[in-house]
Design a protein around this motif. Structure first.
Motif, PDB file in Angstrom:
ATOM      1  N   PRO A 151      -9.633 -92.606  38.468  1.00  0.00           N
ATOM      2  CA  PRO A 151     -10.535 -92.783  38.435  1.00  0.00           C
ATOM      3  C   PRO A 151     -12.221 -92.398  38.924  1.00  0.00           C
ATOM      4  O   PRO A 151     -12.088 -92.624  40.122  1.00  0.00           O
ATOM      5  CB  PRO A 151     -10.580 -94.593  37.607  1.00  0.00           C
ATOM      6  N   LYS A 152     -12.812 -91.772  38.104  1.00  0.00           N
ATOM      7  CA  LYS A 152     -13.962 -91.323  38.772  1.00  0.00           C
ATOM      8  C   LYS A 152     -14.920 -91.823  38.968  1.00  0.00           C
ATOM      9  O   LYS A 152     -15.734 -92.255  39.546  1.00  0.00           O
ATOM     10  CB  LYS A 152     -14.274 -89.478  37.799  1.00  0.00           C
ATOM     11  N   GLU A 153     -14.906 -93.026  38.407  1.00  0.00           N
ATOM     12  CA  GLU A 153     -16.498 -93.875  38.271  1.00  0.00           C
ATOM     13  C   GLU A 153     -14.910 -95.248  37.875  1.00  0.00           C
ATOM     14  O   GLU A 153     -14.709 -95.315  37.800  1.00  0.00           O
ATOM     15  CB  GLU A 153     -17.268 -94.092  37.316  1.00  0.00           C
ATOM     16  N   LYS A 154     -16.131 -96.523  38.201  1.00  0.00           N
ATOM     17  CA  LYS A 154     -15.717 -98.029  38.190  1.00  0.00           C
ATOM     18  C   LYS A 154     -15.997 -98.695  36.803  1.00  0.00           C
ATOM     19  O   LYS A 154     -17.005 -99.157  36.285  1.00  0.00           O
ATOM     20  CB  LYS A 154     -16.012 -98.920  39.329  1.00  0.00           C
ATOM     21  N   ASN A 155     -15.353 -97.605  36.082  1.00  0.00           N
ATOM     22  CA  ASN A 155     -15.426 -98.241  34.116  1.00  0.00           C
ATOM     23  C   ASN A 155     -14.544 -99.445  33.708  1.00  0.00           C
ATOM     24  O   ASN A 155     -13.336 -98.851  34.164  1.00  0.00           O
ATOM     25  CB  ASN A 155     -15.950 -97.381  33.199  1.00  0.00           C
ATOM     26  N   PHE A 156     -14.681-100.165  33.614  1.00  0.00           N
ATOM     27  CA  PHE A 156     -13.939-101.567  32.522  1.00  0.00           C
ATOM     28  C   PHE A 156     -13.751-101.292  31.279  1.00  0.00           C
ATOM     29  O   PHE A 156     -15.008-101.246  31.072  1.00  0.00           O
ATOM     30  CB  PHE A 156     -14.349-102.784  33.001  1.00  0.00           C
ATOM     31  N   ILE A 157     -12.774-101.021  30.551  1.00  0.00           N
ATOM     32  CA  ILE A 157     -12.704-101.071  29.269  1.00  0.00           C
ATOM     33  C   ILE A 157     -12.137-102.360  29.228  1.00  0.00           C
ATOM     34  O   ILE A 157     -11.718-103.017  28.745  1.00  0.00           O
ATOM     35  CB  ILE A 157     -11.850-100.292  29.030  1.00  0.00           C
ATOM     36  N   TRP A 158     -13.036-102.139  27.268  1.00  0.00           N
ATOM     37  CA  TRP A 158     -12.282-103.407  25.918  1.00  0.00           C
ATOM     38  C   TRP A 158     -12.304-102.706  25.230  1.00  0.00           C
ATOM     39  O   TRP A 158     -13.530-101.787  24.806  1.00  0.00           O
ATOM     40  CB  TRP A 158     -13.536-104.422  26.321  1.00  0.00           C
ATOM     41  N   ALA A 159     -10.843-103.157  24.417  1.00  0.00           N
ATOM     42  CA  ALA A 159     -11.204-102.239  22.943  1.00  0.00           C
ATOM     43  C   ALA A 159     -10.337-103.391  22.269  1.00  0.00           C
ATOM     44  O   ALA A 159      -9.625-104.049  22.470  1.00  0.00           O
ATOM     45  CB  ALA A 159     -10.423-101.019  22.991  1.00  0.00           C
ATOM     46  N   GLY A 160     -10.786-103.041  20.655  1.00  0.00           N
ATOM     47  CA  GLY A 160     -10.418-104.134  19.406  1.00  0.00           C
ATOM     48  C   GLY A 160     -11.395-104.532  18.467  1.00  0.00           C
ATOM     49  O   GLY A 160     -12.386-103.680  18.563  1.00  0.00           O
ATOM     50  N   ARG A 161     -10.785-104.847  17.367  1.00  0.00           N
ATOM     51  CA  ARG A 161     -11.858-105.569  16.716  1.00  0.00           C
ATOM     52  C   ARG A 161     -13.017-106.866  17.205  1.00  0.00           C
ATOM     53  O   ARG A 161     -12.930-107.430  17.638  1.00  0.00           O
ATOM     54  CB  ARG A 161     -10.802-106.656  15.772  1.00  0.00           C
ATOM     55  N   PRO A 162     -14.344-106.204  16.896  1.00  0.00           N
ATOM     56  CA  PRO A 162     -15.254-107.384  17.130  1.00  0.00           C
ATOM     57  C   PRO A 162     -15.373-108.471  16.913  1.00  0.00           C
ATOM     58  O   PRO A 162     -16.598-108.865  16.224  1.00  0.00           O
ATOM     59  CB  PRO A 162     -16.543-106.159  17.308  1.00  0.00           C
ATOM     60  N   LEU A 163     -14.085-109.491  16.606  1.00  0.00           N
ATOM     61  CA  LEU A 163     -14.596-110.612  16.087  1.00  0.00           C
ATOM     62  C   LEU A 163     -15.393-112.203  16.755  1.00  0.00           C
ATOM     63  O   LEU A 163     -15.190-111.558  18.494  1.00  0.00           O
ATOM     64  CB  LEU A 163     -12.621-111.148  15.922  1.00  0.00           C
ATOM     65  N   LYS A 164     -15.498-112.696  16.563  1.00  0.00           N
ATOM     66  CA  LYS A 164     -15.759-113.615  17.643  1.00  0.00           C
ATOM     67  C   LYS A 164     -15.016-114.563  18.785  1.00  0.00           C
ATOM     68  O   LYS A 164     -15.620-114.652  19.890  1.00  0.00           O
ATOM     69  CB  LYS A 164     -16.679-115.175  17.205  1.00  0.00           C
ATOM     70  N   LEU A 165     -14.005-114.427  18.075  1.00  0.00           N
ATOM     71  CA  LEU A 165     -12.530-115.136  19.045  1.00  0.00           C
ATOM     72  C   LEU A 165     -12.525-114.284  20.347  1.00  0.00           C
ATOM     73  O   LEU A 165     -11.773-114.364  21.848  1.00  0.00           O
ATOM     74  CB  LEU A 165     -11.937-115.354  18.413  1.00  0.00           C
ATOM     75  N   LYS A 166     -12.854-112.833  20.345  1.00  0.00           N
ATOM     76  CA  LYS A 166     -13.028-111.666  21.412  1.00  0.00           C
ATOM     77  C   LYS A 166     -13.669-112.012  23.099  1.00  0.00           C
ATOM     78  O   LYS A 166     -13.970-111.781  23.616  1.00  0.00           O
ATOM     79  CB  LYS A 166     -12.997-110.253  20.789  1.00  0.00           C
ATOM     80  N   ASN A 167     -14.566-112.187  22.172  1.00  0.00           N
ATOM     81  CA  ASN A 167     -15.721-113.738  23.315  1.00  0.00           C
ATOM     82  C   ASN A 167     -16.405-112.396  23.980  1.00  0.00           C
ATOM     83  O   ASN A 167     -17.241-112.384  25.153  1.00  0.00           O
ATOM     84  CB  ASN A 167     -14.938-113.720  23.883  1.00  0.00           C
ATOM     85  N   LEU A 168     -16.969-111.850  23.095  1.00  0.00           N
ATOM     86  CA  LEU A 168     -17.894-110.084  23.107  1.00  0.00           C
ATOM     87  C   LEU A 168     -19.068-110.352  24.373  1.00  0.00           C
ATOM     88  O   LEU A 168     -19.595-110.246  25.198  1.00  0.00           O
ATOM     89  CB  LEU A 168     -18.139-109.478  22.173  1.00  0.00           C
ATOM     90  N   GLU A 169     -19.872-111.822  23.370  1.00  0.00           N
ATOM     91  CA  GLU A 169     -21.117-111.701  23.874  1.00  0.00           C
ATOM     92  C   GLU A 169     -21.334-112.547  25.463  1.00  0.00           C
ATOM     93  O   GLU A 169     -22.160-112.025  26.252  1.00  0.00           O
ATOM     94  CB  GLU A 169     -21.061-113.241  23.271  1.00  0.00           C
ATOM     95  N   ILE A 199     -16.990-100.293  26.033  1.00  0.00           N
ATOM     96  CA  ILE A 199     -16.612-101.327  24.433  1.00  0.00           C
ATOM     97  C   ILE A 199     -16.138-100.000  23.435  1.00  0.00           C
ATOM     98  O   ILE A 199     -17.148 -99.452  23.306  1.00  0.00           O
ATOM     99  CB  ILE A 199     -17.433-102.034  24.213  1.00  0.00           C
ATOM    100  N   PHE A 200     -14.949-100.475  22.841  1.00  0.00           N
ATOM    101  CA  PHE A 200     -14.510 -99.751  21.951  1.00  0.00           C
ATOM    102  C   PHE A 200     -13.671-100.357  20.614  1.00  0.00           C
ATOM    103  O   PHE A 200     -12.546-101.030  20.974  1.00  0.00           O
ATOM    104  CB  PHE A 200     -13.402 -98.493  22.779  1.00  0.00           C
ATOM    105  N   THR A 201     -14.136 -99.698  19.303  1.00  0.00           N
ATOM    106  CA  THR A 201     -13.803-100.785  18.111  1.00  0.00           C
ATOM    107  C   THR A 201     -13.266 -99.662  17.628  1.00  0.00           C
ATOM    108  O   THR A 201     -13.941 -97.866  17.191  1.00  0.00           O
ATOM    109  CB  THR A 201     -14.956-101.135  17.742  1.00  0.00           C
ATOM    110  N   ASP A 202     -11.638-100.156  16.929  1.00  0.00           N
ATOM    111  CA  ASP A 202     -11.743 -98.474  15.741  1.00  0.00           C
ATOM    112  C   ASP A 202     -11.258 -96.851  16.269  1.00  0.00           C
ATOM    113  O   ASP A 202     -10.982 -96.040  15.770  1.00  0.00           O
ATOM    114  CB  ASP A 202     -12.749 -98.515  14.469  1.00  0.00           C
ATOM    115  N   LEU A 203     -10.839 -97.280  17.646  1.00  0.00           N
ATOM    116  CA  LEU A 203     -10.498 -96.111  18.613  1.00  0.00           C
ATOM    117  C   LEU A 203      -8.767 -95.595  18.202  1.00  0.00           C
ATOM    118  O   LEU A 203      -7.902 -96.640  18.160  1.00  0.00           O
ATOM    119  CB  LEU A 203     -10.735 -96.240  19.907  1.00  0.00           C
ATOM    120  N   PRO A 204      -8.616 -94.224  17.904  1.00  0.00           N
ATOM    121  CA  PRO A 204      -6.907 -93.944  17.202  1.00  0.00           C
ATOM    122  C   PRO A 204      -6.451 -94.089  18.760  1.00  0.00           C
ATOM    123  O   PRO A 204      -6.787 -94.085  19.808  1.00  0.00           O
ATOM    124  CB  PRO A 204      -7.729 -92.488  17.124  1.00  0.00           C
TER     125      PRO A 204
END
Length: 344
Positions: free
Chosen positions: A188-206, A226-231
């Motif tokens: 990695p070139k940076e300390k980036n953490f990835i989250w991917a999925g559907r932005p539902l409440k159960l995903k606990n994004l807040e 944060i990525f949603t609907d990524l191929p």
């Protein structure tokens, strides 16, 4: 098995649609075909635009008219396709295996109420359901009681459902998700953490965002993407180049996102309310999804270079593979057992 069989796979989505069931249907059907079996995929078309109930009614007749010479039906959910498929299969006396991928009732309840209750607790407590949710519950019971066999991806969910829905012994099987070979990863070139999925409440994004803001005050190098609907192929590229993966959902049965992280040798932070905990407790970092401080601390822990190196090694050393060939073998074994039961 000695003779080829004719299989109908029912699924709500199919490529180019994005999602786990779409890939599952595609890969499972391809493996069955390699062995000389005839496979038809029946996925939602017009049904996607129709309201609940009407789309089930239409899909029921589509399934019914596809069953004439079918030996086995495989349904890839319990409600959208599982309900009409089980009704049609029962009417014509066809064997049907229902794969339980998630929990539509629990997801619907959390999305409606915003009550971030874990999956296991949802069934342990007496929760007030809406009229629609009561219908989903009854429909699920119908599916579970009238299908030929049930397939779960983890023993964790199997245990929860067997107790909650009083599933008869001997009807449930475990077929784990696809675990692929390792994929090339890059530093990695940076300390980036990835989250991917559907932005539902159960995903606990807040809670995740709030925890990350707090963590970033102590370590300015980290960032959350944060990525949603990524191929899918684009997601894999992101994973190959990222620092780590984080998924602190209220509950996760068997998230493919984490399996992709493991395939690309990326350290991950995952909710402890998951079917993966027992299998991965030594290679991953697990958090209490309701505890923002715990999530913050685990982010800072993984942001430390020495800890990152240690957990990257643990993930890289995890060599478990569960191929589509093995998954297909397991479905065939279940089908053979169903045939033996009928013969007896």
């Amino acid at each position: 098995m000695s003779k080829n069989i004719k299989i109908l796979i029912t699924t709500g989505i199919y490529p180019p649609d994005i999602g786990g069931p779409a890939q599952y249907a595609k890969n499972l059907s391809e493996e069955f075909k390699k062995r000389g079996n005839a496979v038809k995929i029946l996925h939602y078309k017009t049904e996607k635009k129709l309201p609940t109930g009407i789309r089930h009614f239409l899909y029921f007749f589509r399934v019914l008219f596809s069953l004439a010479e079918v030996d086995l039906v495989i349904a890839l959910d319990t409600f959208s396709v599982g309900l009409p498929a089980v009704a049609a299969a029962r009417l014509l006396g066809k064997k049907i295996i229902v794969r339980i991928g998630g929990d539509f009732l629990w997801e619907s309840y959390v999305e409606r109420t915003g009550n971030l209750i874990a999956l296991k607790e949802f069934y342990e407590r007496k929760i007030g359901l809406s009229a629609k949710e009561k219908i989903i519950y009854s429909a699920t019971k119908f599916v579970l009681n009238n299908c030929s066999a049930l397939v779960f991806s983890t023993d964790w969910q199997k245990s929860i459902w067997e107790k909650a829905y009083q599933i008869r012994p001997g009807r449930s099987y475990i077929v784990e998700n696809f675990y692929g070979e390792k994929i090339t990863d890059f530093e990695p070139k940076e300390k980036n953490f990835i989250w991917a999925g559907r932005p539902l409440k159960l995903k606990n994004l807040e809670i995740l965002k709030a925890a990350f803001i707090e963590a970033a005050k102590e370590n300015r190098e980290i960032k959350l993407e944060i990525f949603t609907d990524l191929p899918y192929q684009e997601l894999i590229k992101k994973l190959q180049n990222c620092y780590g993966v984080i998924l602190p959902s209220i509950s996760e049965v068997s998230p493919n996102f984490i399996l992709d992280a493991i395939a690309t040798n990326k350290p991950f932070i995952l909710t402890k309310e998951t079917g993966f905990y027992e299998k991965m407790k030594d290679i991953g970092i697990f958090v209490d999804p309701h505890n923002r401080e715990d999530i913050k601390n685990k982010i800072l822990f993984l942001a430390d270079d020495r800890n990152w190196q240690e957990y990257k090694k643990r993930v890289a050393d995890f060599k478990f593979v569960h191929s589509w060939q093995e998954i297909t073998d397991e479905f065939i074994n279940i089908y053979q057992k169903l045939c033996q039961v009928v013969e007896i």
